[in-house]
Design an enzyme around this catalytic site. Structure first.
Site, short mmCIF file in Angstrom:
data_model
loop_
_atom_site.label_atom_id
_atom_site.label_comp_id
_atom_site.label_asym_id
_atom_site.label_seq_id
_atom_site.Cartn_x
_atom_site.Cartn_y
_atom_site.Cartn_z
N ASP A 143 1.39 -49.15 38.76
CA ASP A 143 1.48 -48.01 39.68
C ASP A 143 0.12 -47.37 39.91
O ASP A 143 -0.86 -47.66 39.23
CB ASP A 143 2.48 -46.97 39.15
N ASN B 278 11.25 -38.84 30.34
CA ASN B 278 12.52 -38.82 31.08
C ASN B 278 13.12 -40.22 31.24
O ASN B 278 14.06 -40.41 31.99
CB ASN B 278 12.32 -38.19 32.47
N HIS C 194 11.51 -42.90 32.50
CA HIS C 194 11.00 -43.73 33.61
C HIS C 194 10.18 -44.90 33.07
O HIS C 194 9.60 -44.84 31.99
CB HIS C 194 10.23 -42.90 34.64
N GLU D 294 11.59 -43.26 38.71
CA GLU D 294 12.09 -42.00 38.16
C GLU D 294 13.61 -41.98 38.10
O GLU D 294 14.28 -42.67 38.88
CB GLU D 294 11.61 -40.84 39.04
C1 F6R Z 1 1.83 -45.80 33.66
C2 F6R Z 1 3.27 -45.79 33.83
C3 F6R Z 1 4.13 -44.76 33.20
C4 F6R Z 1 3.72 -44.42 31.76
C5 F6R Z 1 4.62 -43.33 31.19
C6 F6R Z 1 4.18 -42.92 29.79
O1 F6R Z 1 1.23 -46.87 34.35
O2 F6R Z 1 3.77 -46.64 34.50
O3 F6R Z 1 5.47 -45.19 33.22
O4 F6R Z 1 3.80 -45.58 30.98
O5 F6R Z 1 4.59 -42.21 32.02
O6 F6R Z 1 2.92 -42.32 29.86
P1 F6R Z 1 2.13 -41.92 28.55
O7 F6R Z 1 1.77 -43.18 27.85
O8 F6R Z 1 0.91 -41.19 29.05
O9 F6R Z 1 3.04 -41.07 27.73
#
Ligand code: F6R
Length: 241
Positions: free
Chosen positions: A67, A136, A138, A143
């Site tokens: 992403d 959450n 995701h 989401e």
């Molecule tokens: C990042 C991504 C997100 C993160 C998730 C956890 O490329 O796709 O799904 O893996 O938001 O983020 P952190 O590791 O910062 O807690």
């Protein structure tokens, strides 16, 4: 789904790095799906150390990131483009032309998303997908919702994600409200998936994504239906299992 519970963040990171390195040793031209965020920083560091020791060679690897924020300049310190360069790419011998990140500055979202899917397909599909998980539930920026997008798409970030990710920005209002993200099918088509989670703020999501039900409000829960998923989590993230 295999669940590895590691004592701490360092051990979680090392285990993930070993899996990625093994994949590349077994298939030097592997197609990797890569994640950003705080969680994989230690994994990238461990991989860079292995590269410096001559234990792994990235020269034939092809990578696709999950992403990118929409509307943020590539050079912005918070872009995932900058993150990947700083945390990983600038330290290893992976040719830039073999790396892919959705272009969050595109003027044609539909063409960018369709093109991204096509590039993954043309590369032969993803061999190993590395994932983090949002508090959450995701994965990528898929989401919680009544419906989940199948393919790469433009997504409105949830209030929780905007709040969580505001730690990287000056203020919450600076966090982009949208992102380009691969879809659920793009992730599920990977031949192998490794999901990392660390810290007690992930414990609830880890519990819910492994509870035996697929729930679009916990997008990661669909991974329970994939044949080759490893969860590598530290003790805090495993606290509610
Ligand atoms: C990042 C991504 C997100 C993160 C998730 C956890 O490329 O796709 O799904 O893996 O938001 O983020 P952190 O590791 O910062 O807690």
């Amino acid at each position: 789904m295999r669940i590895y519970i590691e004592d701490n963040y360092e051990k979680m990171s090392k285990k993930a790095a070993l899996i990625v390195a093994s994949q590349i040793i077994l298939k030097p031209a592997s197609v990797l799906g890569l994640a950003t965020g705080t969680t994989p920083v230690g994994m990238y560091k461990a991989l860079v150390e292995m590269y410096n020791e001559g234990e792994v060679d990235f020269s034939e690897v092809i990578s696709f990131n999950l992403d990118e924020y929409y509307g943020l300049a590539k050079e912005s310190p918070q872009s995932y483009y900058t993150y990947m360069h700083e945390q990983f790419f600038k330290h290893i011998n992976l040719p830039k032309i073999q790396t892919h990140i959705p272009d969050g500055t595109t003027g044609d979202v539909v063409a960018e998303c369709l093109g991204y899917e096509e590039k993954i397909r043309a590369a032969g599909g993803i061999d190993l997908q590395v994932l983090g998980i949002g508090g959450n539930g995701h994965v990528g920026f898929n989401e919680p919702n009544d419906k989940l997008n199948v393919l790469t798409h433009l997504v409105d970030l949830s209030e929780k994600t905007i709040r969580d990710n505001s730690r990287f920005f000056k203020s919450e209002s600076d966090v982009p409200r949208q992102a380009l993200s691969v879809g659920i099918a793009t992730i599920m088509k990977a031949r192998q998936i490794v999901l990392l989670a660390s810290g007690k703020e992930k414990a609830e999501a880890i519990k819910e994504m492994t509870d035996g039900y697929v729930n679009t409000q916990i997008p990661a829960s669909i991974l329970q239906t994939h044949a080759n998923v490893s969860l590598i989590i530290d003790r805090d993230a495993a606290a509610l299992l």
